[in-house]
Design a protein around this motif. Sequence first.
Motif: not given
Length: 66
Positions: A12-15, A38-40, A19-20, A46-47
């Motif tokens: 679930m976390f991976l999904a 740059q923040a994005v 998506y993010h 990180q994601v």
Amino acid sequence: MSENPELAQARMFLAELEYHAECLVRRCSQWRDDKPNQAVEVELAQVHRQIRNLRRRFPGLRWISR
């Protein structure tokens, strides 16, 4: 046979992470001046790192998602 609760939570976390990541990529592609915030870019990196770490910890997830 029930699924391992940790694996179910990881799936679930991976999904959610994937998506993010897709949303961040879309946000980057919508900028007209081709200079993503740059923040994005940092958040997207990180994601992606979290996704790699999750797949490394739960190798079976590699074939479940995508």
